[in-house]
Design a protein around this motif. Structure first.
Motif, PDB file in Angstrom:
ATOM      1  N   VAL A  25       0.852  -1.192   0.000  1.00 13.96           N
ATOM      2  CA  VAL A  25       0.000   0.000   0.000  1.00 13.96           C
ATOM      3  C   VAL A  25       0.886   1.240   0.000  1.00 13.96           C
ATOM      4  N   ARG A 107       0.145  -1.749  -4.967  1.00 17.34           N
ATOM      5  CA  ARG A 107      -1.042  -1.952  -5.810  1.00 17.34           C
ATOM      6  C   ARG A 107      -2.187  -1.054  -5.384  1.00 17.34           C
ATOM      7  N   ILE A 108      -2.110  -0.588  -4.131  1.00 21.46           N
ATOM      8  CA  ILE A 108      -3.152   0.299  -3.605  1.00 21.46           C
ATOM      9  C   ILE A 108      -2.535   1.668  -3.324  1.00 21.46           C
ATOM     10  N   ASP A 162     -11.862   3.022  -5.712  1.00 19.70           N
ATOM     11  CA  ASP A 162     -12.254   1.617  -5.664  1.00 19.70           C
ATOM     12  C   ASP A 162     -13.428   1.390  -4.699  1.00 19.70           C
ATOM     13  N   LEU A 165     -12.650  -0.688  -1.574  1.00 17.03           N
ATOM     14  CA  LEU A 165     -11.856   0.058  -0.592  1.00 17.03           C
ATOM     15  C   LEU A 165     -12.728   1.092   0.113  1.00 17.03           C
ATOM     16  N   ARG A 227      -5.411   0.443  -7.429  1.00 15.94           N
ATOM     17  CA  ARG A 227      -6.676   0.600  -6.690  1.00 15.94           C
ATOM     18  C   ARG A 227      -6.486   1.814  -5.791  1.00 15.94           C
ATOM     19  N   CYS A 229      -7.937   4.901  -3.046  1.00 16.36           N
ATOM     20  CA  CYS A 229      -8.926   5.409  -2.100  1.00 16.36           C
ATOM     21  C   CYS A 229      -8.402   6.721  -1.540  1.00 16.36           C
ATOM     22  N   MET A 273      -6.477  -3.949   4.525  1.00 11.30           N
ATOM     23  CA  MET A 273      -6.099  -4.075   3.116  1.00 11.30           C
ATOM     24  C   MET A 273      -5.098  -5.202   2.903  1.00 11.30           C
TER      25      MET A 273
END
Ligand code: HPA
Length: 275
Positions: A25, A107-108, A162, A165, A227, A229, A273
Motif C-alpha cells: 500500500v 497496488r493500492i 475503488d 476500498l 486501486r 482510495c 487491506m
C-alpha cells in the motif's frame, strides 16, 4: 524513450539502489497530516533529495521523504510531503511519486489531503471519504505521448475510487465510532484559496470539498491500474462560508484536531487491506 518515462525509471532505479523493500500500500500524507509517518514501524527512509530528478516540495510543513515500513503486518510506503502543481512543477512531475510507488510494487494508493469544506453540513475537523473527483484548471497529467508501458491512451475514469476500498473504509469508520462524511473532491490549482463565488460555483457543480492536490495523482494512478482510495481532512469551511479569512495555520490546527481519528481510520483500514 519517452522523457517522462525515462525520468520515472531513473528515479525508480535510484530508490532500488537504496532499498529492496516492496510495499503493498502506498500512502500519501496531506498538509498537516505528515505526523502520521511516525506511526509506521519504519524499516527504511529515503529523503526525496537523495533521489536524482525527484520533485522536492517548497511548502513549510512538507518535509519530504519516503518512509518504508509496516502498518500492522502490511508493508507500506508512505510519502511524508508531496509536491503541488502550484509550486511550479510540471504536472507530470507532480504525479511522478505516485507512479514510482506503483513501480516499487504498491497496488493500492491511499491518498489523503487537507481540504476546504464546500458542503454546508461539513465542519472543520471532519473526515470525508472521497467518492469521486472533479478536476478544475490543473492540466491532465496524461497529456503528451501516452506511456504505453503504464497504461492506455484513453483510460476509463468511471470508478477511480475503488468501491471495495470505500466499503472497507466506511466499515472501519463505523467499527471505530468515527463519523465519516462522504463526497466529491475538487482539485483547483491554488495557491490562492478560492473566492466565495468560486465556492458557490463548486457547490452548484456537486463538489463537497476543495483542495489543491490528489486528483492529478488519482488520474495517473488509475491510468496505471492502481486501486485508489482517499480521505480528506476538512480543515476549514471554504471561502465565504464564515466571516473568517482563510490561513494555512488553520489547516494545521484542524489537522491536529482530526489527528487521532485520522490515525485510527488510516491504520485500521490499511491493516484490513492486507487481509
Ligand atoms: N481551499 C483549497 N485548498 C484547501 C482549503 C481550501 O479552503 N483548505 C485546505 N486546503
Amino acid at each position: 524513450m519517452n522523457a517522462v518515462y525515462e525520468k520515472l525509471l531513473k528515479c525508480c532505479a535510484c530508490v532500488r539502489k537504496k532499498t529492496d523493500f516492496v510495499p503493498k500500500v502506498a500512502i500519501v500524507l496531506g498538509s498537516g497530516l505528515g505526523d502520521y509517518a511516525d506511526q509506521i514501524q519504519a524499516a527504511e527512509e529515503i529523503s526525496y533529495d537523495d533521489i536524482d530528478g525527484f520533485p522536492i516540495s517548497t511548502v513549510p510543513g512538507h518535509a519530504g521523504k519516503f518512509v518504508f515500513g509496516y502498518v500492522g503486518e502490511v508493508p507500506v510506503v508512505c510519502m511524508k510531503g508531496r509536491v503541488h502543481f502550484y509550486e511550479g512543477y510540471d504536472v507530470r512531475d507532480v504525479v511522478l511519486p505516485a507512479r514510482l510507488m506503483k513501480l516499487l510494487g504498491a497496488r493500492i494508493l491511499f491518498l489523503t489531503n487537507a481540504a476546504g469544506g464546500v458542503n454546508v453540513s461539513f465542519h472543520p475537523g471532519d473526515l470525508m471519504l472521497i467518492r469521486d473527483h472533479i478536476s478544475m484548471f490543473a492540466p491532465n497529467p496524461l497529456i503528451g505521448a501516452n506511456i504505453e508501458e503504464l497504461g492506455v491512451r484513453f483510460p476509463d475514469m468511471s470508478t477511480v475510487y475503488d468501491r471495495k476500498l470505500q466499503a472497507l473504509i466506511r466499515e472501519t469508520a463505523r467499527e471505530n465510532g468515527i463519523h465519516l462524511q462522504e463526497g466529491v473532491y475538487a482539485q483547483l490549482t491554488g495557491p490562492s484559496f478560492e473566492s466565495p463565488a468560486e465556492i458557490r460555483m463548486l457547490r452548484l457543480l456537486g463538489c463537497d470539498a476543495v483542495g489543491m492536490s490528489t486528483v492529478v495523482e488519482a488520474i495517473a494512478a488509475n491510468h496505471m491500474g492502481m486501486r485508489i482510495c482517499g480521505i480528506s481532512c476538512v480543515s476549514n469551511l471554504a471561502a465565504g462560508m464564515t466571516d473568517n479569512p482563510l490561513t494555512h495555520e488553520e489547516v494545521q490546527e484542524a489537522a491536529d484536531m482530526a489527528a487521532p481519528r485520522f490515525k485510527t481510520l488510516l491504520t485500521e483500514s490499511v491493516k484490513k487491506m492486507g487481509e
